[in-house]
Design a protein around this motif. Structure first.
Motif, PDB file in Angstrom:
ATOM      1  N   LEU A 120       0.828  -1.198   0.000  1.00 27.20           N
ATOM      2  CA  LEU A 120       0.000   0.000   0.000  1.00 27.20           C
ATOM      3  C   LEU A 120       0.865   1.253   0.000  1.00 27.20           C
ATOM      4  O   LEU A 120       1.735   1.403   0.868  1.00 27.20           O
ATOM      5  CB  LEU A 120      -0.921   0.022   1.229  1.00 27.20           C
ATOM      6  CG  LEU A 120      -1.771  -1.237   1.471  1.00 27.20           C
ATOM      7  CD1 LEU A 120      -2.520  -1.115   2.787  1.00 27.20           C
ATOM      8  CD2 LEU A 120      -2.752  -1.462   0.323  1.00 27.20           C
TER       9      LEU A 120
ATOM     10  N   SER B 132      -0.487   4.138   0.459  1.00 25.62           N
ATOM     11  CA  SER B 132      -1.166   5.042   1.391  1.00 25.62           C
ATOM     12  C   SER B 132      -0.837   4.664   2.826  1.00 25.62           C
ATOM     13  O   SER B 132      -0.677   3.491   3.158  1.00 25.62           O
ATOM     14  CB  SER B 132      -2.685   4.978   1.180  1.00 25.62           C
ATOM     15  OG  SER B 132      -3.154   3.651   1.375  1.00 25.62           O
TER      16      SER B 132
ATOM     17  N   GLU C  15      -5.710   6.988   4.775  1.00 26.67           N
ATOM     18  CA  GLU C  15      -6.996   6.305   4.754  1.00 26.67           C
ATOM     19  C   GLU C  15      -8.031   7.029   5.602  1.00 26.67           C
ATOM     20  O   GLU C  15      -9.226   6.994   5.306  1.00 26.67           O
ATOM     21  CB  GLU C  15      -6.836   4.861   5.234  1.00 26.67           C
ATOM     22  CG  GLU C  15      -6.055   3.977   4.274  1.00 26.67           C
ATOM     23  CD  GLU C  15      -6.024   2.526   4.704  1.00 26.67           C
ATOM     24  OE1 GLU C  15      -6.473   2.230   5.829  1.00 26.67           O
ATOM     25  OE2 GLU C  15      -5.561   1.680   3.910  1.00 26.67           O
TER      26      GLU C  15
ATOM     27  N   TYR D 266      -8.964   5.453  -0.362  1.00 21.94           N
ATOM     28  CA  TYR D 266      -7.956   4.415  -0.150  1.00 21.94           C
ATOM     29  C   TYR D 266      -8.479   3.319   0.769  1.00 21.94           C
ATOM     30  O   TYR D 266      -8.210   2.133   0.563  1.00 21.94           O
ATOM     31  CB  TYR D 266      -6.683   5.027   0.430  1.00 21.94           C
ATOM     32  CG  TYR D 266      -6.041   6.049  -0.462  1.00 21.94           C
ATOM     33  CD1 TYR D 266      -5.370   5.676  -1.618  1.00 21.94           C
ATOM     34  CD2 TYR D 266      -6.112   7.409  -0.162  1.00 21.94           C
ATOM     35  CE1 TYR D 266      -4.778   6.621  -2.445  1.00 21.94           C
ATOM     36  CE2 TYR D 266      -5.537   8.358  -0.980  1.00 21.94           C
ATOM     37  CZ  TYR D 266      -4.863   7.958  -2.113  1.00 21.94           C
ATOM     38  OH  TYR D 266      -4.297   8.892  -2.931  1.00 21.94           O
TER      39      TYR D 266
ATOM     40  N   GLY E 273      -1.810   1.770  -5.551  1.00 25.84           N
ATOM     41  CA  GLY E 273      -1.205   3.084  -5.652  1.00 25.84           C
ATOM     42  C   GLY E 273      -0.013   3.111  -6.583  1.00 25.84           C
ATOM     43  O   GLY E 273       0.428   2.076  -7.104  1.00 25.84           O
TER      44      GLY E 273
END
Length: 342
Positions: free
Chosen positions: A68, A70, A75, A81, A124
């Motif tokens: 991830l 993020s 989030e 996300y 992402g």
């Protein structure tokens, strides 16, 4: 008998989240309040997890990893996300895949943890160097919300280019020709959350292309920030107001940015949609409850996550041909846009 769905509904989380919290899954990233709420709800409803009759089949379930870009803070600030990740978790439960490893690029990373995995989902924009390092460990990879133009890998994205075209068409049908744009850059991240490069987001590229073709592009009305959240939208809108000659309509690249933009317009006593129309992207839950309710492009991040899991499952089961899935979007027309009076 109380089921896991009952607990999930009462606690307002997914069944996958309930399952992973109650099984003490250390790879699950949730807040302490959510974890406590799920446990208390399970106790209140007297939920007893069913014993697995065939532990061997569970052990044989494919193990996958999530990479991830993020952070947990991302989030919280942008539900987009979080929705992708929850869609992945729900689909993994349905398809009997086990999320064995979660790696966030803002943390210290040991790519050796990917060695024993059957597949990886990357959510992402990630650098070529990071991709190659991950591919050394496992070849079955699905990219979500990012197309690296890499042969042999599956990709799941939303059709934001066509969505931007439809947004502009709608605004022009409402008699708007002076249209501005507020958005962010596509940030390509490396390990340890280092920013390797920044690219123009497809919404910005499409906006400038169409406006240029129609002879309507004013570059001073295209403002970009590295912050996709409310503060980014707030600061950019304040800058646009300070410049004067405010466009009659403004396309904002995300709902969180639009929230900040609306605040800046309110502070400047500029009325939406009487003085300026706002058209945004995402259709997060709060978009319908803003003042005015936000006209926006509905994207389906949870479906992106679910689709990625399905593609990865097919890959693990032997599919060789790479697939690129482009999800459609919908225009959600609310009260932040109106016809421009002469």
């Amino acid at each position: 008998m109380t089921t896991i769905k009952d607990v999930a509904s009462k606690a307002n989380v997914s069944t996958a989240t309930v399952s992973r919290i109650l099984s003490n899954d250390e790879t699950l990233s949730v807040g302490e309040d959510t974890r406590k709420r799920v446990i208390e709800t399970a106790n209140l409803l007297n939920y007893k997890p069913a014993r697995r009759k065939n532990c061997k089949s569970l052990e044989q379930s494919p193990n996958i990893g999530l990479v991830l870009t993020s952070s947990q803070e991302d989030e919280i600030n942008d539900p987009y996300y979080l929705s992708i990740r929850l869609g992945i978790e729900m689909a993994c439960e349905f398809y009997k895949l086990r999320i064995n490893t979660i790696i966030r690029l803002n943390q210290d990373i040991d790519t050796n943890s990917l060695n024993e995995l059957d597949g990886i989902i990357i959510v992402g924009s990630i650098s070529d160097y990071a991709i190659q390092k991950i591919k050394k460990n496992k070849k079955e990879i699905v990219f979500v919300n990012f197309d690296p133009k890499l042969s042999g890998c599956d990709v799941v994205i939303s059709d934001l280019a066509s969505a931007t075209e439809r947004v502009l068409e709608h605004l022009m049908n409402l008699n708007h020709n002076q249209i501005g744009y507020i958005g962010g850059m596509e940030i390509i991240k490396d390990f340890k959350n280092n920013i390797e490069s920044e690219l123009d987001d497809i919404r910005k590229v499409t906006f400038q292309k169409i406006m240029h073709e129609k002879g309507l592009l004013i570059n001073e009305n295209v403002l970009i920030s590295s912050d996709w959240g409310p503060n980014g939208g707030y600061q950019l809108m304040k800058e646009m107001v300070r410049k004067g000659n405010l466009p009659t309509a403004i396309v904002v690249a995300s709902d969180p940015m639009a929230m900040g933009a609306l605040r800046a317009l309110h502070e400047a006593n500029i009325k939406v949609p009487d003085d300026v129309s706002i058209f945004s992207f995402d259709d997060i839950e709060s978009a319908a409850y803003l003042s005015p309710p936000l006209t926006t492009v509905k994207v389906y991040p949870d479906e992106m996550g679910k689709t990625a899991v399905k593609l990865l499952k097919d890959r693990i089961n032997g599919r060789k041909v790479a697939i690129k899935t482009v999800l459609e979007t919908d225009l959600v027309l609310r009260e932040s846009c109106q016809y421009k009076k002469e």
